[in-house]
Design a protein around this motif. Structure first.
Motif, PDB file in Angstrom:
ATOM      1  N   UNK A  50       0.878  -1.090   0.205  1.00  0.00           N
ATOM      2  CA  UNK A  50       0.070   0.074  -0.056  1.00  0.00           C
ATOM      3  C   UNK A  50       0.913   1.286  -0.061  1.00  0.00           C
ATOM      4  N   UNK A  51       0.356   2.413  -0.752  1.00  0.00           N
ATOM      5  CA  UNK A  51       0.995   3.645  -0.730  1.00  0.00           C
ATOM      6  C   UNK A  51       0.322   4.877  -0.606  1.00  0.00           C
ATOM      7  N   UNK A  52       0.948   5.960   0.164  1.00  0.00           N
ATOM      8  CA  UNK A  52       0.158   7.029   0.610  1.00  0.00           C
ATOM      9  C   UNK A  52       0.273   7.669  -0.823  1.00  0.00           C
ATOM     10  N   UNK A  53      -0.603   9.128  -0.869  1.00  0.00           N
ATOM     11  CA  UNK A  53      -0.700   9.724  -2.217  1.00  0.00           C
ATOM     12  C   UNK A  53       0.597  10.190  -2.368  1.00  0.00           C
ATOM     13  N   UNK A  54       1.272  10.653  -1.672  1.00  0.00           N
ATOM     14  CA  UNK A  54       2.685  11.289  -2.294  1.00  0.00           C
ATOM     15  C   UNK A  54       3.894  10.246  -2.442  1.00  0.00           C
ATOM     16  N   UNK A  55       3.412   9.039  -2.070  1.00  0.00           N
ATOM     17  CA  UNK A  55       4.418   8.003  -2.339  1.00  0.00           C
ATOM     18  C   UNK A  55       5.446   7.700  -1.215  1.00  0.00           C
ATOM     19  N   UNK A  56       5.484   8.546  -0.027  1.00  0.00           N
ATOM     20  CA  UNK A  56       6.408   8.579   0.878  1.00  0.00           C
ATOM     21  C   UNK A  56       6.241   7.479   1.860  1.00  0.00           C
ATOM     22  N   UNK A  57       5.155   7.216   2.188  1.00  0.00           N
ATOM     23  CA  UNK A  57       4.746   6.148   3.084  1.00  0.00           C
ATOM     24  C   UNK A  57       4.154   4.883   2.503  1.00  0.00           C
ATOM     25  N   UNK A  58       4.735   3.757   2.766  1.00  0.00           N
ATOM     26  CA  UNK A  58       4.349   2.635   2.195  1.00  0.00           C
ATOM     27  C   UNK A  58       4.304   1.423   3.003  1.00  0.00           C
ATOM     28  N   UNK A  59       3.488   0.688   2.864  1.00  0.00           N
ATOM     29  CA  UNK A  59       3.428  -0.612   3.840  1.00  0.00           C
ATOM     30  C   UNK A  59       3.497  -2.055   2.854  1.00  0.00           C
ATOM     31  N   UNK A  60       4.118  -3.237   3.314  1.00  0.00           N
ATOM     32  CA  UNK A  60       4.402  -4.338   2.606  1.00  0.00           C
ATOM     33  C   UNK A  60       3.984  -5.495   3.510  1.00  0.00           C
ATOM     34  N   UNK A  61       3.557  -6.363   2.777  1.00  0.00           N
ATOM     35  CA  UNK A  61       3.404  -7.541   3.463  1.00  0.00           C
ATOM     36  C   UNK A  61       4.704  -8.285   3.623  1.00  0.00           C
ATOM     37  N   UNK A  62       5.061  -9.031   4.648  1.00  0.00           N
ATOM     38  CA  UNK A  62       6.493  -9.517   5.102  1.00  0.00           C
ATOM     39  C   UNK A  62       6.986 -10.198   4.182  1.00  0.00           C
ATOM     40  N   UNK A  63       6.032 -11.075   3.294  1.00  0.00           N
ATOM     41  CA  UNK A  63       6.614 -11.911   2.330  1.00  0.00           C
ATOM     42  C   UNK A  63       7.222 -11.352   1.303  1.00  0.00           C
ATOM     43  N   UNK A  64       6.887 -10.213   0.922  1.00  0.00           N
ATOM     44  CA  UNK A  64       7.283  -9.269  -0.347  1.00  0.00           C
ATOM     45  C   UNK A  64       8.250  -8.315  -0.178  1.00  0.00           C
ATOM     46  N   UNK A  65       8.300  -7.731   1.190  1.00  0.00           N
ATOM     47  CA  UNK A  65       9.146  -6.691   1.740  1.00  0.00           C
ATOM     48  C   UNK A  65      10.844  -7.099   0.993  1.00  0.00           C
ATOM     49  N   UNK A  66      11.420  -6.047   0.334  1.00  0.00           N
ATOM     50  CA  UNK A  66      12.542  -6.112  -0.136  1.00  0.00           C
ATOM     51  C   UNK A  66      12.595  -6.682  -1.596  1.00  0.00           C
ATOM     52  N   UNK A  67      11.331  -7.076  -1.959  1.00  0.00           N
ATOM     53  CA  UNK A  67      11.538  -7.779  -3.611  1.00  0.00           C
ATOM     54  C   UNK A  67      10.224  -6.856  -4.182  1.00  0.00           C
ATOM     55  N   UNK A  68       9.520  -6.500  -3.506  1.00  0.00           N
ATOM     56  CA  UNK A  68       8.392  -5.683  -4.367  1.00  0.00           C
ATOM     57  C   UNK A  68       8.533  -4.148  -4.101  1.00  0.00           C
ATOM     58  N   UNK A  69       7.893  -3.456  -4.946  1.00  0.00           N
ATOM     59  CA  UNK A  69       8.158  -1.900  -4.701  1.00  0.00           C
ATOM     60  C   UNK A  69       6.646  -1.353  -5.231  1.00  0.00           C
ATOM     61  N   UNK A  70       5.955  -0.514  -4.505  1.00  0.00           N
ATOM     62  CA  UNK A  70       4.896  -0.001  -4.985  1.00  0.00           C
ATOM     63  C   UNK A  70       5.197   1.358  -4.921  1.00  0.00           C
TER      64      UNK A  70
END
Length: 126
Positions: A50-70
């Motif tokens: 998930x990502x905030x409107x400005x793109x600064x704040x993001x959240x990732x599922x643990x299984x994809x963190x460091x491999x996926x980028x939103x």
């Protein structure tokens, strides 16, 4: 009304990369949080990123963190999901989602999203 259109799905080999896009229309989505979820056959729809409107704040599922980028392109009201080092377990239909107006915080909860795209199939082959 808001419409979300995903694209970029397809067949990819294990260990390779794929980028999904989600373009919003109908009403601007540039001031609200957006997210990606996925649903494998026989499983619940699960949070990916998930990502905030400005793109600064993001959240990732643990299984994809460091491999996926939103990320998002506010000029084109588009959200991207860059997926690297994919595995067969990540074969699923990937959905783009939008929170209701005025909700700018990223969220991992399906219930926090009001609008959903039709989904795009991603198949990872070994």
């Amino acid at each position: 009304q808001v419409q979300l259109l995903e694209s970029g799905g397809g067949l990819v080999q294990t260990g390779c990369s794929l980028r999904l896009s989600c373009t919003a229309s109908g009403r601007p989505s540039t001031s609200v949080a957006m997210g990606w979820f996925r649903q494998a056959p026989g499983q619940e729809r699960a949070f990916v990123a998930s990502v905030s409107p400005g793109g600064v704040s993001t959240e990732y599922a643990a299984s994809v963190r460091c491999r996926f980028t939103i990320a998002r392109d506010r000029a084109n009201d588009t959200v991207y999901l860059q997926m690297n080092k994919m595995s067969t377990e990540e074969t699923a239909v990937y959905y783009c989602a939008r929170r209701p107006d005025y909700y700018a915080s990223p969220s991992s909860s399906r219930d926090d999203y009001k609008y959903w795209g039709q989904g795009t199939q991603v198949t990872v082959s070994s």
